[in-house]
Design an enzyme around this catalytic site. Sequence first.
Site, PDB file in Angstrom:
ATOM      1  CB  THR A 180      -3.002  28.347 -39.370  1.00  0.00           C
ATOM      2  OG1 THR A 180      -2.913  28.617 -41.183  1.00  0.00           O
ATOM      3  CG2 THR A 180      -3.144  26.581 -39.860  1.00  0.00           C
ATOM      4  CB  SER A 195      -4.023  26.449 -44.289  1.00  0.00           C
ATOM      5  OG  SER A 195      -3.570  27.710 -43.079  1.00  0.00           O
ATOM      6  N   GLY A 196      -3.827  24.248 -46.666  1.00  0.00           N
ATOM      7  CA  GLY A 196      -3.885  22.825 -47.612  1.00  0.00           C
ATOM      8  C   GLY A 196      -3.525  22.871 -48.259  1.00  0.00           C
ATOM      9  CD  GLU A 198       1.837  22.121 -48.474  1.00  0.00           C
ATOM     10  OE1 GLU A 198       1.460  22.598 -47.218  1.00  0.00           O
ATOM     11  OE2 GLU A 198       2.623  22.923 -49.106  1.00  0.00           O
ATOM     12  CD1 TRP A 264      -0.760  28.864 -46.577  1.00  0.00           C
ATOM     13  CD2 TRP A 264       0.489  29.680 -44.600  1.00  0.00           C
ATOM     14  NE1 TRP A 264       0.765  29.003 -46.699  1.00  0.00           N
ATOM     15  CE2 TRP A 264       1.287  28.931 -45.501  1.00  0.00           C
ATOM     16  CE3 TRP A 264       1.285  29.908 -43.575  1.00  0.00           C
ATOM     17  CZ2 TRP A 264       3.163  28.708 -45.534  1.00  0.00           C
ATOM     18  CZ3 TRP A 264       2.320  29.687 -43.428  1.00  0.00           C
ATOM     19  CH2 TRP A 264       3.266  29.656 -44.305  1.00  0.00           C
ATOM     20  CG  ASN A 282       2.160  25.117 -52.563  1.00  0.00           C
ATOM     21  OD1 ASN A 282       2.199  25.110 -50.841  1.00  0.00           O
ATOM     22  ND2 ASN A 282       2.087  23.566 -52.896  1.00  0.00           N
ATOM     23  CG  ASP A 324       5.998  24.875 -50.340  1.00  0.00           C
ATOM     24  OD1 ASP A 324       5.293  24.757 -50.556  1.00  0.00           O
ATOM     25  OD2 ASP A 324       6.012  24.137 -49.269  1.00  0.00           O
ATOM     26  CG  ASP A 326       3.590  27.980 -49.203  1.00  0.00           C
ATOM     27  OD1 ASP A 326       4.341  27.103 -50.508  1.00  0.00           O
ATOM     28  OD2 ASP A 326       2.828  28.145 -49.060  1.00  0.00           O
ATOM     29  NE  ARG A 351       8.267  28.577 -47.606  1.00  0.00           N
ATOM     30  CZ  ARG A 351       6.523  28.201 -47.484  1.00  0.00           C
ATOM     31  NH1 ARG A 351       5.661  28.091 -46.795  1.00  0.00           N
ATOM     32  NH2 ARG A 351       6.780  26.839 -48.086  1.00  0.00           N
ATOM     33  CD1 TRP A 494       8.210  29.467 -36.742  1.00  0.00           C
ATOM     34  CD2 TRP A 494       9.451  28.823 -38.388  1.00  0.00           C
ATOM     35  NE1 TRP A 494       7.710  28.620 -37.304  1.00  0.00           N
ATOM     36  CE2 TRP A 494       8.715  28.231 -38.450  1.00  0.00           C
ATOM     37  CE3 TRP A 494      11.072  28.781 -38.884  1.00  0.00           C
ATOM     38  CZ2 TRP A 494       8.755  28.053 -40.040  1.00  0.00           C
ATOM     39  CZ3 TRP A 494      11.218  28.215 -40.591  1.00  0.00           C
ATOM     40  CH2 TRP A 494       9.067  28.079 -40.761  1.00  0.00           C
ATOM     41  CD1 TRP A 558       8.080  22.298 -42.145  1.00  0.00           C
ATOM     42  CD2 TRP A 558       7.621  24.183 -43.390  1.00  0.00           C
ATOM     43  NE1 TRP A 558       8.438  21.525 -42.983  1.00  0.00           N
ATOM     44  CE2 TRP A 558       7.970  22.579 -44.312  1.00  0.00           C
ATOM     45  CE3 TRP A 558       7.588  24.674 -43.505  1.00  0.00           C
ATOM     46  CZ2 TRP A 558       8.349  22.792 -45.495  1.00  0.00           C
ATOM     47  CZ3 TRP A 558       7.652  24.561 -45.892  1.00  0.00           C
ATOM     48  CH2 TRP A 558       7.984  23.804 -46.118  1.00  0.00           C
TER      49      TRP A 558
HETATM   50 CA    CA Z   1       3.428  25.277 -49.076  1.00  0.00          CA
END
Ligand code: CA
Length: 600
Positions: A180, A195-196, A198, A264, A282, A324, A326, A351, A494, A558
């Site tokens: 991404t 990314s990934g 999760e 990411w 995370n 989470d 990140d 974050r 955002w 998101w």
């Molecule tokens: Ca995350």
Amino acid sequence: MARLTPVSGFVLAFAGTMGLWATQAAANDELLKIQDDPKQWVMPLGNYSSNRYSGLDQINRDNVGDLQVAWTFSTGVLRGHEGGPLVIGNMMYVHAPFPNTVFALDLSKGGQIVWKYEPQQDPNVIPVMCCDTVNRGVAYGDGKIFLHQADTKLVALDAKTGKEVWSAMDGDATKGETGTSAPLVVKDKVLIGNSGGEFGVLGKVTAYNMSDGKIAWRAFSAGPDDQIKVDPEKTTALGKPVGKDSSLKTWEGDQWKIGGGTTWGWMSYDPELNLVYYGTGNPSTWNPAQRPGDNKYSMTIFARDADTGMAKWLYQMTPHDEWDYDGVNEMILADQQVNGQDRKLLVHFDRNGFGYTLDRDTGELLVAEKYDPAVNWATKIDLKTGLPDRVKEFSTEANGEDVNTTNICPAALGSKDQQPSAYSPKTGLFYVPTNHVCMDYEPFKVAYTAGQPYVGATLSMYPPKGEDHLGNFIAWDATTGKIKWSLPEPFSVWSGALATAGDVVFYGTLEGYLKAVDAETGKELYRFKTPSGIIGNVNTYEYDGKQYIAVLSGVGGWAGIGMAAGLTEDTAGLGAVGAYKALSSYTALGGTMTVFALPE
Ligand code: CA
């Protein structure tokens, strides 16, 4: 769409730099030159310092109120449009979310399409993209446009023709690994993250040779020292050598192999120090009880040698994350005085709600303060140890599995997510698009299955207690860690900010407004409602003597995942759907770029 022959104006615009293209290492010189030309916008964040500042001042605080739409362009894609266009010479390069279409537009012909590239990708990648099918932009270098596709493939396209020069598959989308983020071109290499987090994907950054797409170096976020490119003696954390097996020692068993720390977000580069900066995400899973230890190096800022990938210093912001948070947000490089001393700074709005100011040469932590007063999971950051002073009430681990911890601020999507900030050397201020969102978080045991979500927590999100707005746009002094002014917004901001020498700061809102405010006071000077919610970044360029402002609208990401993916359960979209439900009363889907200019 048939591929068209490049127009002559394009060739002319590039003729002067042709000589530089001949050698790979010199591509860096070309980028260093173009990034200093405010007429062009050659990198997603504007320049290697990622400050999203433009020296253009034709549009200024006195006339920005007269802005008009010059032209628009539809990408034909409905889901969330993050990132923004590049402008090089008379060409503009626009990207879209999955299927990651790239358009080359000729500014000398009113944005006529010179070429269009649409990759063939397995649509099975869509369900393994956690937070919409976004893409944060393409990169330029050595006469090529680099596209990091959703399925992790990195593609080099001839900037003039759109023809594929080479491609390299970076990861495995069947295991939930996706692409991404925007690539960063440094010297003769092009760098990408993954990314990934999760899905239990292990984070990594890979540098590819720009000439042939072969891997030059790859550094993982967790594991043995050689794999994470950390020297036990030479790599430091807050001035001290990290020592042997500094990552492995912080995990139980093999958990690190599915331990996240994906990369990411955005990358920056300091050509003098030859260091690349980025953050890791995370630790996996979101249920902290399943991964005892500090989980290094998730949630970490890395400073790596651009040639070898070796880490010079690192700093883990949130050891053993429970929320989470990140650590992937942009790293802005700025030179300012802190405590009366000239410093080469790295400024990062995490974050976790703290704005960090570090010395980017040594990794020394200088300032760490809350940039949203609502932040409550920690009271402060100890500048010596770098550790947050946590509040037990908001610890999802202390409260245990299957217990719902309530009113944690910020929510998982952070006081800020990917939306990049801007820094004006003129005002010395940082302009930060923020989320003003809190959450309930209930962790539960989850088993790992490759390619399946590996989350292990149920979330819901809402504004801080007693408040009704979900965002603020703030001006921040990074030398003291103080908010100078704060503009409330009904929804998270955002969109990426832009600061200019015209003393104007621009940003977009989720309802779809492009807004311009005074860089000193924050006073609103202009607003225009674009066709859809804005999660893209505002860019500027000059063509034929005229300054333009360009922004992609197209709600999603998101925060807008409910609308983008058609989700309705409050806890869906990793908890975001409920908080942003009202958004559908203001805007609808669809990717459009809107370009603004002053009237003749
Ligand atoms: Ca995350």
